[in-house]
Design a protein around this motif. Structure first.
Motif, short mmCIF file in Angstrom:
data_model
loop_
_atom_site.label_atom_id
_atom_site.label_comp_id
_atom_site.label_asym_id
_atom_site.label_seq_id
_atom_site.Cartn_x
_atom_site.Cartn_y
_atom_site.Cartn_z
N ARG A 22 16.98 35.07 7.41
CA ARG A 22 17.20 34.73 5.97
C ARG A 22 16.45 34.97 4.77
O ARG A 22 16.55 35.37 3.92
CB ARG A 22 18.05 33.43 6.03
CG ARG A 22 18.65 32.95 4.61
CD ARG A 22 19.38 31.65 4.88
NE ARG A 22 18.30 30.59 4.35
CZ ARG A 22 18.71 29.31 4.04
NH1 ARG A 22 19.81 29.10 4.63
NH2 ARG A 22 17.77 28.41 3.66
N PHE A 25 15.59 38.50 3.91
CA PHE A 25 16.78 39.23 3.22
C PHE A 25 16.62 38.70 1.81
O PHE A 25 16.85 39.49 1.04
CB PHE A 25 18.07 38.84 3.83
CG PHE A 25 18.47 39.65 5.02
CD1 PHE A 25 18.51 41.34 4.82
CD2 PHE A 25 18.87 39.15 6.19
CE1 PHE A 25 18.77 41.96 5.77
CE2 PHE A 25 19.46 39.87 7.21
CZ PHE A 25 19.25 41.44 6.98
N ASN A 26 16.34 37.43 1.55
CA ASN A 26 16.17 36.92 0.19
C ASN A 26 14.99 37.62 -0.53
O ASN A 26 15.08 37.86 -1.66
CB ASN A 26 15.98 35.43 0.07
CG ASN A 26 17.46 34.55 0.52
OD1 ASN A 26 18.44 35.22 0.52
ND2 ASN A 26 17.16 33.28 1.00
N ASP A 28 13.73 40.43 -0.09
CA ASP A 28 14.25 41.96 0.01
C ASP A 28 15.17 42.01 -1.35
O ASP A 28 14.75 42.86 -2.06
CB ASP A 28 14.90 42.41 1.07
CG ASP A 28 15.15 44.03 0.91
OD1 ASP A 28 14.36 44.67 0.45
OD2 ASP A 28 16.42 44.37 1.20
N ARG A 29 16.15 41.02 -1.51
CA ARG A 29 17.13 41.02 -2.54
C ARG A 29 16.20 40.90 -3.68
O ARG A 29 16.35 41.53 -4.66
CB ARG A 29 18.21 40.02 -2.22
CG ARG A 29 19.21 39.99 -3.48
CD ARG A 29 20.04 38.89 -3.14
NE ARG A 29 19.62 37.59 -2.77
CZ ARG A 29 19.13 36.51 -3.62
NH1 ARG A 29 19.09 36.62 -4.83
NH2 ARG A 29 18.71 35.32 -2.90
N LYS A 30 15.39 39.83 -3.94
CA LYS A 30 14.61 39.55 -4.92
C LYS A 30 13.64 40.70 -5.52
O LYS A 30 13.46 41.04 -6.69
CB LYS A 30 13.73 38.27 -4.78
CG LYS A 30 14.56 37.12 -4.79
CD LYS A 30 13.53 35.96 -4.33
CE LYS A 30 14.62 34.58 -4.44
NZ LYS A 30 13.93 33.38 -4.28
N GLU A 31 13.04 41.33 -4.29
CA GLU A 31 12.25 42.66 -4.78
C GLU A 31 13.20 43.60 -5.40
O GLU A 31 12.65 44.35 -6.62
CB GLU A 31 11.56 43.03 -3.50
CG GLU A 31 10.77 44.37 -3.69
CD GLU A 31 9.83 44.80 -2.44
OE1 GLU A 31 9.24 45.77 -2.66
OE2 GLU A 31 10.37 44.26 -1.45
N ARG A 32 14.10 43.67 -4.90
CA ARG A 32 15.19 45.08 -5.31
C ARG A 32 15.57 44.65 -6.85
O ARG A 32 15.60 45.48 -7.63
CB ARG A 32 16.35 45.10 -4.32
CG ARG A 32 15.95 45.84 -3.33
CD ARG A 32 17.18 45.79 -2.25
NE ARG A 32 17.05 46.45 -0.98
CZ ARG A 32 17.25 47.80 -0.47
NH1 ARG A 32 17.79 48.57 -1.27
NH2 ARG A 32 16.94 48.11 0.91
N GLU A 33 16.14 43.34 -7.12
CA GLU A 33 16.21 43.08 -8.47
C GLU A 33 15.04 43.02 -9.48
O GLU A 33 15.09 43.59 -10.50
CB GLU A 33 16.74 41.69 -8.52
CG GLU A 33 18.13 41.16 -7.79
CD GLU A 33 18.50 39.82 -7.55
OE1 GLU A 33 17.54 38.85 -7.98
OE2 GLU A 33 19.39 39.37 -7.07
N GLN A 35 12.77 45.18 -8.87
CA GLN A 35 12.50 46.75 -9.31
C GLN A 35 13.63 47.37 -10.24
O GLN A 35 13.33 48.00 -10.93
CB GLN A 35 12.54 47.48 -7.81
CG GLN A 35 12.15 48.81 -7.87
CD GLN A 35 12.19 49.42 -6.58
OE1 GLN A 35 12.70 48.90 -5.59
NE2 GLN A 35 11.57 50.82 -6.50
#
Length: 74
Positions: A22, A25-26, A28-33, A35
């Motif tokens: 978890r 995934f969090n 990764d999600r924050k990094e994509r946001e 970026q």
């Protein structure tokens, strides 16, 4: 009690695994946001620069470099 002793390590490892996945995934999600936000900001800055470059190229093709020259030509 034997069943608890046998199953407890598996349950504990599963819970730890859940929290680690978890967290990944969090992150990764924050990094994509971040970026995507950075790319939006970069595209916004480059759009204004590229528009200025296009106007400059158009003016140099016309032979006029400022508004006073354009007014004289009209």
């Amino acid at each position: 009690m034997e069943y608890v002793e046998v199953l407890l390590p598996t349950i504990v490892v599963s819970i730890i695994f859940f929290f680690v996945i978890r967290a990944l995934f969090n992150a990764d999600r924050k990094e994509r946001e971040a970026q995507a936000e950075s790319l939006e900001r970069y595209d916004g800055e480059n759009t204004s620069v590229s528009n200025i470059e296009r106007v400059s190229e158009t003016e140099s093709e016309d032979g006029s470099s400022n508004t006073a020259d354009r007014a004289k030509g009209e």
